[in-house]
Design a protein around this motif. Structure first.
Motif, PDB file in Angstrom:
ATOM      1  N   GLN A 165     -58.113 121.795  -8.625  1.00  0.00           N
ATOM      2  CA  GLN A 165     -57.608 123.113  -8.235  1.00  0.00           C
ATOM      3  C   GLN A 165     -56.883 123.066  -6.899  1.00  0.00           C
ATOM      4  O   GLN A 165     -55.795 123.636  -6.756  1.00  0.00           O
ATOM      5  CB  GLN A 165     -58.783 124.097  -8.157  1.00  0.00           C
ATOM      6  CG  GLN A 165     -58.369 125.546  -7.890  1.00  0.00           C
ATOM      7  CD  GLN A 165     -58.214 125.866  -6.402  1.00  0.00           C
ATOM      8  OE1 GLN A 165     -58.851 125.211  -5.567  1.00  0.00           O
ATOM      9  NE2 GLN A 165     -57.367 126.818  -6.070  1.00  0.00           N
TER      10      GLN A 165
ATOM     11  N   CYS B 235     -52.070 116.265 -19.059  1.00  0.00           N
ATOM     12  CA  CYS B 235     -53.488 115.984 -18.841  1.00  0.00           C
ATOM     13  C   CYS B 235     -54.128 115.295 -20.037  1.00  0.00           C
ATOM     14  O   CYS B 235     -53.913 115.688 -21.191  1.00  0.00           O
ATOM     15  CB  CYS B 235     -54.205 117.302 -18.552  1.00  0.00           C
ATOM     16  SG  CYS B 235     -55.943 117.152 -18.112  1.00  0.00           S
TER      17      CYS B 235
ATOM     18  N   LEU C 104     -59.721 120.988 -15.875  1.00  0.00           N
ATOM     19  CA  LEU C 104     -58.477 121.648 -15.481  1.00  0.00           C
ATOM     20  C   LEU C 104     -58.466 123.097 -15.953  1.00  0.00           C
ATOM     21  O   LEU C 104     -58.071 124.013 -15.209  1.00  0.00           O
ATOM     22  CB  LEU C 104     -57.281 120.878 -16.043  1.00  0.00           C
ATOM     23  CG  LEU C 104     -55.903 121.248 -15.477  1.00  0.00           C
ATOM     24  CD1 LEU C 104     -54.950 120.069 -15.574  1.00  0.00           C
ATOM     25  CD2 LEU C 104     -55.290 122.430 -16.220  1.00  0.00           C
ATOM     26  N   SER C 105     -58.895 123.321 -17.191  1.00  0.00           N
ATOM     27  CA  SER C 105     -58.888 124.678 -17.751  1.00  0.00           C
ATOM     28  C   SER C 105     -59.768 125.626 -16.952  1.00  0.00           C
ATOM     29  O   SER C 105     -59.468 126.822 -16.834  1.00  0.00           O
ATOM     30  CB  SER C 105     -59.343 124.643 -19.211  1.00  0.00           C
ATOM     31  OG  SER C 105     -58.468 123.856 -19.999  1.00  0.00           O
TER      32      SER C 105
ATOM     33  N   ARG D 117     -57.706 126.987 -14.083  1.00  0.00           N
ATOM     34  CA  ARG D 117     -56.336 127.401 -14.422  1.00  0.00           C
ATOM     35  C   ARG D 117     -55.967 128.743 -13.781  1.00  0.00           C
ATOM     36  O   ARG D 117     -54.858 128.923 -13.275  1.00  0.00           O
ATOM     37  CB  ARG D 117     -56.217 127.485 -15.950  1.00  0.00           C
ATOM     38  CG  ARG D 117     -54.814 127.816 -16.469  1.00  0.00           C
ATOM     39  CD  ARG D 117     -53.937 126.599 -16.570  1.00  0.00           C
ATOM     40  NE  ARG D 117     -52.605 126.921 -17.046  1.00  0.00           N
ATOM     41  CZ  ARG D 117     -52.229 126.911 -18.323  1.00  0.00           C
ATOM     42  NH1 ARG D 117     -53.112 126.566 -19.264  1.00  0.00           N
ATOM     43  NH2 ARG D 117     -51.005 127.209 -18.661  1.00  0.00           N
ATOM     44  N   ASP D 118     -56.895 129.678 -13.771  1.00  0.00           N
ATOM     45  CA  ASP D 118     -56.607 131.004 -13.213  1.00  0.00           C
ATOM     46  C   ASP D 118     -56.354 130.958 -11.712  1.00  0.00           C
ATOM     47  O   ASP D 118     -55.751 131.888 -11.152  1.00  0.00           O
ATOM     48  CB  ASP D 118     -57.759 131.962 -13.502  1.00  0.00           C
ATOM     49  CG  ASP D 118     -57.883 132.290 -14.992  1.00  0.00           C
ATOM     50  OD1 ASP D 118     -56.901 132.057 -15.729  1.00  0.00           O
ATOM     51  OD2 ASP D 118     -58.968 132.744 -15.407  1.00  0.00           O
TER      52      ASP D 118
ATOM     53  N   CYS E 182     -54.547 128.711 -10.281  1.00  0.00           N
ATOM     54  CA  CYS E 182     -53.260 128.017 -10.082  1.00  0.00           C
ATOM     55  C   CYS E 182     -52.163 128.843 -10.747  1.00  0.00           C
ATOM     56  O   CYS E 182     -51.656 128.481 -11.839  1.00  0.00           O
ATOM     57  CB  CYS E 182     -53.315 126.605 -10.671  1.00  0.00           C
ATOM     58  SG  CYS E 182     -54.657 125.584 -10.057  1.00  0.00           S
TER      59      CYS E 182
ATOM     60  N   LEU F 273     -48.907 127.311 -12.207  1.00  0.00           N
ATOM     61  CA  LEU F 273     -49.022 126.305 -13.262  1.00  0.00           C
ATOM     62  C   LEU F 273     -48.749 126.981 -14.607  1.00  0.00           C
ATOM     63  O   LEU F 273     -49.621 127.592 -15.203  1.00  0.00           O
ATOM     64  CB  LEU F 273     -50.410 125.669 -13.235  1.00  0.00           C
ATOM     65  CG  LEU F 273     -50.659 124.523 -14.227  1.00  0.00           C
ATOM     66  CD1 LEU F 273     -49.723 123.352 -13.950  1.00  0.00           C
ATOM     67  CD2 LEU F 273     -52.114 124.074 -14.168  1.00  0.00           C
TER      68      LEU F 273
ATOM     69  N   VAL G 235     -49.692 123.465 -19.569  1.00  0.00           N
ATOM     70  CA  VAL G 235     -50.517 122.261 -19.598  1.00  0.00           C
ATOM     71  C   VAL G 235     -50.256 121.544 -20.916  1.00  0.00           C
ATOM     72  O   VAL G 235     -50.404 122.127 -21.991  1.00  0.00           O
ATOM     73  CB  VAL G 235     -52.017 122.597 -19.473  1.00  0.00           C
ATOM     74  CG1 VAL G 235     -52.859 121.329 -19.639  1.00  0.00           C
ATOM     75  CG2 VAL G 235     -52.304 123.245 -18.120  1.00  0.00           C
TER      76      VAL G 235
ATOM     77  N   SER H  88     -57.373 123.309 -25.882  1.00  0.00           N
ATOM     78  CA  SER H  88     -57.303 124.171 -24.696  1.00  0.00           C
ATOM     79  C   SER H  88     -55.999 124.011 -23.933  1.00  0.00           C
ATOM     80  O   SER H  88     -55.736 124.757 -22.987  1.00  0.00           O
ATOM     81  CB  SER H  88     -58.481 123.884 -23.763  1.00  0.00           C
ATOM     82  OG  SER H  88     -58.455 122.541 -23.312  1.00  0.00           O
TER      83      SER H  88
ATOM     84  N   ASP I 148     -51.737 124.030 -23.662  1.00  0.00           N
ATOM     85  CA  ASP I 148     -50.672 124.861 -24.230  1.00  0.00           C
ATOM     86  C   ASP I 148     -49.884 124.105 -25.293  1.00  0.00           C
ATOM     87  O   ASP I 148     -49.408 124.700 -26.259  1.00  0.00           O
ATOM     88  CB  ASP I 148     -49.725 125.320 -23.113  1.00  0.00           C
ATOM     89  CG  ASP I 148     -50.440 126.137 -22.059  1.00  0.00           C
ATOM     90  OD1 ASP I 148     -51.073 127.144 -22.412  1.00  0.00           O
ATOM     91  OD2 ASP I 148     -50.394 125.747 -20.882  1.00  0.00           O
TER      92      ASP I 148
END
Length: 595
Positions: free
Chosen positions: A131, A144, A152-153, A156-157, A159, A162, A165, A176, A178
């Motif tokens: 993060q 990733c 990472l997920s 995510r909020d 970042c 970003l 992914v 999870s 994109d």
């Protein structure tokens, strides 16, 4: 190395071979230069591109998948097009959270030829580390590995910049993300025109681990690869050159160094590809047996091994009385031409092991993320001294300086530093551009035109540097200045010790005592067969033995007054012992005892 009591300003008498190389070397840095074009594009344009191996993905049992430069370029083109479709622009940061695998090489080539900035992120990073770097760098895309997607997920909020992914792995494992890497690349165009970047443009953003505060992002330009090459070639005994031309070189490179760190990216992956040679990718856990089997199976000729890895090999395969008296090199049929080691001082125990058992004189190297590959040895062209850091590689103006920025006399400790200008007065291309969004930290790195490393050394009369430790690792005990490296090296020479770390233990009377944390070799533990009493007796016996051992080889004030036996030492992901963690632990214990 004893400290001189007078200021000897006599210039060092440099070895003839070294002096000639250093004086005759000159940089050739073009205005436009791109790492990806130099490391892949030009080789993919050659007639043998479909046969020339770029990456050998190794699995245990000698199983491998081979990828050519043609395949590397084709996949990089597809990924560059995909990133462009995702809105990645020139100069944007792209996070790469991948282990040693073919897709990792593809990712770097794709990001670099797009003119974007590759940001390596270790697979060992947890959510907080990911993060901070993704947010601070303002990364817009992350590529990733499936095993790191959960971490990472979870952040995510935090970042907001970003946007996308891309998950590398099976469709099920990357739900999870994109986009799935393989599926997305299959739809992307296979032709891409590389961006013509300037040599001074940013190419890589690597966050340094640091010892205090948040990590700092070192912004590395494309030209830094050119600055790296003399050190890489020298430390690997003229890697890529067989005396006639590098086209016929049989060099094969492997290192356990993570490609997400300077040691793996700038000291292994990129320079190997620059010379059009294969690099072995292996993302399993390091073990001495696996390392030796891998080097045997893949015909590895050149390797970068941390001192920690070499110590483990030395304990696991000492070579004494091996198969019919064979050396480790003979047992595993190794083809090694060169070993480079860095991260910690090699020490003469490991130095001797490499010569006797691996058949190679190790070339110690020293550098930093900000200016990598600046000091070291090249046993083929100038004699290596066991335990020495070596000398400045051709082109670089390296010195040991005091607090005011003046060059220290022979035998006087000081900060290893690199001058902005090379030995001919031209800009040294190896320098980083600065710390990301941190001009204050960038300015603090320099004293005039000298860039400080924060690592202490002394210079001998021949110009060789001898490592004394990090400036924040050196301490005083009973009025004596203590460098942990020399004591640790001495401890490792004892057959019972697999690794050691020396730190100060606060003491009311003497300020500090020398304390050693020691990891015992498995064979000695096994002899106790789980008997708690026997282990206690072993610890007591070894404490006395090790203290006597150090007293007999070093100054009386350097032996560890206290020894604590531990299963493991705290390590960074780049293989360095985190003495700071142990030092803070000792300070906390002292404060608690006095409360």
């Amino acid at each position: 190395m004893p400290v001189s009591q007078h200021r000897d300003t006599t210039p060092p008498a440099l070895p003839p071979g070294y002096a000639a190389l250093h004086a005759g070397f000159g940089w050739q840095v073009p205005e436009f230069f791109n790492m990806a074009q130099a490391c892949c594009g030009r080789w993919a344009a050659q007639p043998d591109a479909t046969k020339r191996i770029a990456v050998r993905a190794y699995s245990t049992g000698a199983s491998s998948t081979f990828y050519t430069y043609a395949e590397l370029q084709a996949q990089a083109n597809r990924l560059s097009n995909l990133l462009h479709q995702l809105g990645v622009q020139r100069g944007d940061r792209v996070g790469i959270v991948l282990p040693q695998r073919f897709e990792t090489a593809v990712a770097y080539m794709a990001v670099l030829q797009l003119g974007a900035v590759a940001m390596p992120l270790s697979m060992l990073f947890g959510p907080e580390a990911l993060q901070y770097r993704l947010h601070d760098s303002e990364a817009v895309v992350a590529i990733c590995d499936a095993t790191s997607l959960e971490a990472l997920s979870s952040v995510r909020d935090d970042c907001p910049l970003l946007r996308t992914v891309v998950g590398v792995g099976t469709t099920a494992a990357t739900r999870s993300a994109d986009l799935n890497y393989a599926a997305a690349l299959a739809k992307a165009p296979k032709h891409f025109t590389a961006v013509d970047t300037r040599a001074d443009e940013a190419a890589v953003l690597i966050y340094t681990s640091g010892t205090t505060g948040n990590p700092k992002g070192a912004l590395i330009p494309h030209r830094a690869l050119i600055g790296n090459l003399p050190g890489f070639v020298a430390s690997h005994n003229w890697f890529g050159f067989n005396g006639k031309d590098n086209q016929r070189s049989n060099a094969v490179f492997w290192s356990p160094a993570d490609w997400a760190w300077t040691g793996g990216l700038m000291d292994a992956l990129l320079p190997s590809l620059y010379f059009g040679r294969p690099i072995v990718a292996y993302n399993g856990r390091f073990s001495p047996q696996t390392a030796l089997e891998l080097m045997r199976d893949c015909g590895v000729t050149h390797t970068f091994l941390f001192p920690t890895a070499l110590k483990a090999m030395m304990k696991a395969y000492p070579g004494e009385g091996g198969a019919r008296g064979k050396t480790v090199r003979q047992q595993f049929k190794l083809k090694l031409d060169a070993i480079m080691s860095a991260g910690e001082a090699v020490g003469d125990a490991v130095f001797g092991y490499c010569e006797r058992q691996l058949g190679v004189t190790p070339n110690e190297m020293f550098g930093q993320t900000e200016m990598n590959y600046i000091v070291g040895n090249s046993s083929r062209h100038w004699p290596a001294k066991g335990g020495s850091m070596g000398m400045g590689y051709p082109g670089h103006r390296v010195a040991v300086i005091d607090d005011a920025g003046n060059e220290c006399a022979v035998g006087m400790p000081g900060d290893v530093a690199l001058h902005r200008l090379d030995v001919h007065g031209h800009p040294d291309p190896i320098f980083f551009l600065g710390y990301w969004k941190n001009p204050t930290a960038t300015a603090a790195k320099f004293t005039g035109d000298w860039c400080r490393t924060g690592d202490l050394a002394v210079r001998d009369a021949e110009g060789y540097l001898w490592y004394q430790g990090r400036s924040d690792d050196v301490f005083k005990a009973a009025g004596y200045r203590i460098g942990p490296g020399e004591i640790e090296n001495c401890l490792v020479k004892h057959p019972a010790v697999i690794n050691a770390a020396v730190v100060p233990k606060p003491d009311a009377e003497r300020g500090a005592l020398v304390k050693a944390y020691v990891v015992i070799a498995p064979d000695f533990i096994a002899a106790c067969a789980g008997d708690t009493g026997a282990i206690g007796q072993l610890h007591a016996k070894l404490t006395v033995e090790l203290q006597v051992h150090v007293k007999g080889q070093l100054a009386p004030y350097e032996y560890p007054k206290e020894i604590e036996f531990v299963d493991t030492l705290p390590m960074t992901t780049t293989g360095k012992v985190q003495r700071r963690v142990l030092r803070l632990q000792e300070e906390a214990r002292y404060a608690a005892a006095r409360a």
